[in-house]
Design a protein around this motif. Structure first.
Motif, PDB file in Angstrom:
ATOM      1  N   GLY A 347       0.797  -1.225   0.000  1.00 23.24           N
ATOM      2  CA  GLY A 347       0.000   0.000   0.000  1.00 23.24           C
ATOM      3  C   GLY A 347       0.825   1.268   0.000  1.00 23.24           C
ATOM      4  N   HIS A 348       2.165   1.122  -0.052  1.00 24.59           N
ATOM      5  CA  HIS A 348       3.073   2.275  -0.056  1.00 24.59           C
ATOM      6  C   HIS A 348       2.786   3.196   1.138  1.00 24.59           C
ATOM      7  CE1 HIS A 348       4.513   1.097  -4.004  1.00 24.59           C
ATOM      8  NE2 HIS A 348       3.257   0.947  -4.367  1.00 24.59           N
ATOM      9  N   LEU A 349       2.587   2.580   2.300  1.00 31.23           N
ATOM     10  CA  LEU A 349       2.223   3.340   3.488  1.00 31.23           C
ATOM     11  C   LEU A 349       3.430   3.844   4.259  1.00 31.23           C
ATOM     12  CD1 LEU A 349      -0.738   1.112   4.721  1.00 31.23           C
ATOM     13  CD2 LEU A 349      -0.838   3.237   3.399  1.00 31.23           C
ATOM     14  N   LEU A 350       4.616   3.283   4.006  1.00 29.03           N
ATOM     15  CA  LEU A 350       5.837   3.737   4.686  1.00 29.03           C
ATOM     16  C   LEU A 350       7.030   3.644   3.738  1.00 29.03           C
ATOM     17  CD1 LEU A 350       5.436   2.123   8.245  1.00 29.03           C
ATOM     18  CD2 LEU A 350       5.298   4.552   7.694  1.00 29.03           C
ATOM     19  N   ASP A 351       6.881   4.193   2.548  1.00 30.63           N
ATOM     20  CA  ASP A 351       7.954   4.139   1.563  1.00 30.63           C
ATOM     21  C   ASP A 351       9.140   5.004   1.983  1.00 30.63           C
ATOM     22  OD1 ASP A 351       6.537   2.428  -0.011  1.00 30.63           O
ATOM     23  OD2 ASP A 351       6.048   3.880  -1.573  1.00 30.63           O
ATOM     24  N   VAL A 352      10.295   4.690   1.441  1.00 29.78           N
ATOM     25  CA  VAL A 352      11.501   5.478   1.669  1.00 29.78           C
ATOM     26  C   VAL A 352      11.610   6.550   0.585  1.00 29.78           C
ATOM     27  CG1 VAL A 352      14.022   5.436   1.764  1.00 29.78           C
ATOM     28  CG2 VAL A 352      12.699   3.583   2.805  1.00 29.78           C
ATOM     29  N   ALA A 353      11.916   7.784   0.998  1.00 29.06           N
ATOM     30  CA  ALA A 353      12.153   8.883   0.071  1.00 29.06           C
ATOM     31  C   ALA A 353      13.498   9.511   0.405  1.00 29.06           C
ATOM     32  CB  ALA A 353      11.033   9.915   0.162  1.00 29.06           C
ATOM     33  N   GLU A 354      13.986  10.336  -0.518  1.00 29.62           N
ATOM     34  CA  GLU A 354      15.260  11.007  -0.313  1.00 29.62           C
ATOM     35  C   GLU A 354      15.030  12.493  -0.092  1.00 29.62           C
ATOM     36  OE1 GLU A 354      18.370   9.715  -0.038  1.00 29.62           O
ATOM     37  OE2 GLU A 354      17.331   7.772  -0.024  1.00 29.62           O
ATOM     38  N   HIS A 355      15.302  12.932   1.115  1.00 28.21           N
ATOM     39  CA  HIS A 355      15.172  14.352   1.443  1.00 28.21           C
ATOM     40  C   HIS A 355      16.441  15.079   1.006  1.00 28.21           C
ATOM     41  CE1 HIS A 355      14.718  18.013   3.816  1.00 28.21           C
ATOM     42  NE2 HIS A 355      13.451  17.672   4.023  1.00 28.21           N
ATOM     43  N   PRO A 356      16.329  16.287   0.446  1.00 30.68           N
ATOM     44  CA  PRO A 356      17.515  16.985  -0.053  1.00 30.68           C
ATOM     45  C   PRO A 356      18.600  17.213   0.996  1.00 30.68           C
ATOM     46  CG  PRO A 356      15.517  18.069  -0.826  1.00 30.68           C
ATOM     47  CD  PRO A 356      15.090  17.017   0.153  1.00 30.68           C
ATOM     48  N   THR A 357      18.196  17.383   2.255  1.00 29.86           N
ATOM     49  CA  THR A 357      19.204  17.614   3.300  1.00 29.86           C
ATOM     50  C   THR A 357      19.270  16.494   4.327  1.00 29.86           C
ATOM     51  OG1 THR A 357      17.638  18.842   4.701  1.00 29.86           O
ATOM     52  CG2 THR A 357      18.923  20.119   3.092  1.00 29.86           C
ATOM     53  N   GLU A 358      18.200  15.713   4.470  1.00 30.05           N
ATOM     54  CA  GLU A 358      18.133  14.712   5.538  1.00 30.05           C
ATOM     55  C   GLU A 358      18.423  13.294   5.065  1.00 30.05           C
ATOM     56  OE1 GLU A 358      17.886  16.183   8.562  1.00 30.05           O
ATOM     57  OE2 GLU A 358      17.975  17.855   7.142  1.00 30.05           O
ATOM     58  N   GLY A 359      18.540  13.094   3.757  1.00 28.49           N
ATOM     59  CA  GLY A 359      18.811  11.767   3.241  1.00 28.49           C
ATOM     60  C   GLY A 359      17.571  10.886   3.254  1.00 28.49           C
ATOM     61  N   SER A 360      17.765   9.582   3.391  1.00 27.29           N
ATOM     62  CA  SER A 360      16.661   8.634   3.329  1.00 27.29           C
ATOM     63  C   SER A 360      15.787   8.732   4.579  1.00 27.29           C
ATOM     64  CB  SER A 360      17.193   7.203   3.210  1.00 27.29           C
ATOM     65  OG  SER A 360      17.971   7.058   2.045  1.00 27.29           O
ATOM     66  N   TYR A 361      14.475   8.742   4.353  1.00 30.66           N
ATOM     67  CA  TYR A 361      13.540   8.761   5.484  1.00 30.66           C
ATOM     68  C   TYR A 361      12.234   8.131   5.045  1.00 30.66           C
ATOM     69  CZ  TYR A 361      10.693  12.647   3.637  1.00 30.66           C
ATOM     70  OH  TYR A 361       9.858  13.424   2.883  1.00 30.66           O
TER      71      TYR A 361
END
Length: 403
Positions: A347-361
């Motif tokens: 369900g893509h409920l907790l996918d990983v994204a890349e924040h420009p300053t914070e990295g993977s979250y």
């Protein structure tokens, strides 16, 4: 994901995905309640400008890679542009008022007295922007004797009866706060739906209005939907409290290999459960062969019988039984395992994204799907004041997708 074009009342157009494309929101709130409501607007396509004080409590915490970029902030303030202004400074306050003049919706949870001192009460702002929908939320009604109480989720749980319910359901001597900021989140959802209704009125008439959303009133109404019970009648025909919810046997059950939440409600549910466990003697129990289950009288005893038989099968086997016989059943999710849970992943409920300053979250997923105007996470949570120059300079990159 394609963008749709929204049009503001003055004819100005903005590109953004989501059903609320073209709506401009000023988020002048703190902690969780107001920011979560504004986050929903952002997810649904609105251009949300967050006016932050130099020290915002949502940014406080020890878990971060960059100061101010806490786990709470990363999700509750996504899809927003951050403008840092000190509202106590006249020049900066005037800049904030200029942004509100161009907005469709303002969300704030500042106390009424503070808003009046700043000239940001509804009466003043409505003179400047008659079409403004002004959403004000605080712990208690502003015209009540409790108006000036510093209300937090725990105190609102207490004032709304939630702690009483938790104590009654758990049969515990010390009243317990539910381990979720329920008052904040339920109020946020109420802010969202009520102000969307006001925006419909605004679109039809050009008129703005004030929308007051007191937390205590909201959670009390929420609790009393099922828990009013016998007190629905005057004089009362019985006590408050929904028996099924307050049944102390209302809990997850042990299985051969773990836990499962299996809650038979109807007599047939009970008979099918006992049959699956290989207990024909319990199938014949008169308490599960009437027209309904008397939860007040038999709930505790039946709960013990359920727990005596559920270890006969594994959790997956009980889920199969529940599916076959329409018995309410579900797995017990441990939050530490959520990222690996197949349902959560699919369900893509907790996918990983890349924040420009914070990295993977981890990004908390949007729980609704629109077939024509999909919601999306277009902007990562900003650094404090990151968009001040852009917004105050008049630039509009509200539809910008940040990978």
């Amino acid at each position: 994901m394609s963008d749709t074009t929204g049009t503001r009342p003055n004819g100005e157009k903005r590109n953004s995905s989501g059903p609320l494309a073209g709506v401009r929101v000023i988020d002048m709130s703190t902690v969780v309640m107001g920011p979560y409501a504004a986050q929903i607007f952002g997810d649904l396509g609105a251009d949300v400008i967050r006016i932050e004080s130099p020290r915002d409590s949502a940014r406080l915490g020890t878990t971060h890679r960059t100061p101010g970029m806490t786990p709470l902030h990363l999700n509750v303030n996504r899809n927003k542009r951050s403008v840092e202004l000190n509202l106590k400074a006249p020049e900066e306050r005037e800049r904030a008022l200029g942004l509100i003049d161009e907005a469709d919706l303002l969300i704030t949870n500042m106390r009424a007295g503070a808003l009046q001192r700043l000239g940001m009460d509804y009466e003043n702002l409505a003179q400047r922007n008659p079409a403004l929908v002004y959403a004000h939320a605080q712990g208690f009604r502003p015209d009540s004797e409790r108006a000036e109480l510093a209300a937090y989720d725990e105190t609102v749980q207490a004032a709304s009866g939630m702690i009483d319910l938790a104590q009654r359901a758990g049969d515990i001597g010390t009243p317990a706060v539910l381990p979720s900021i329920l008052a904040d989140k339920v109020t946020a959802l109420t802010i969202a739906y009520s102000t969307m209704a006001a925006l419909l009125h605004q679109r039809a008439t050009g008129e703005g209005q004030r929308v007051e959303v007191p937390m205590a009133d909201t959670l009390l109404s929420f609790n009393m939907i099922e828990h009013l019970q016998g007190n629905a009648f005057d004089p009362p025909m019985g006590p408050t409290g929904f028996p099924n919810s307050l049944n102390q046997g209302h809990r997850a059950r042990p299985t051969k290999d773990g836990l499962v939440m299996i809650i038979p409600y109807t007599p047939q549910n009970f008979r099918d459960l006992f049959a699956a466990a290989g207990r024909p003697d319990l199938v014949e129990d008169p308490r599960v062969n009437g027209e309904f289950i008397d939860v007040r009288e038999d709930g505790q005893d039946l709960a013990q019988l359920i727990e005596s038989v559920t270890p006969e099968l594994t959790s997956d086997e009980w889920i199969e039984v529940g599916t076959k016989h329409s018995i309410p059943v579900g797995p017990v999710l441990r939050l530490d395992d959520a990222t690996e849970d197949p349902y959560v992943r699919e369900g893509h409920l907790l996918d990983v994204a890349e924040h420009p300053t914070e990295g993977s979250y981890r990004v908390v997923g949007i729980p609704v799907n629109f077939s024509r105007t999909p919601a999306s996470v277009r902007r990562h949570a900003p650094l404090p004041g990151q968009d001040t120059a852009e917004v105050l300079g008049g630039s509009d990159h509200s539809d910008e997708t940040q990978e």
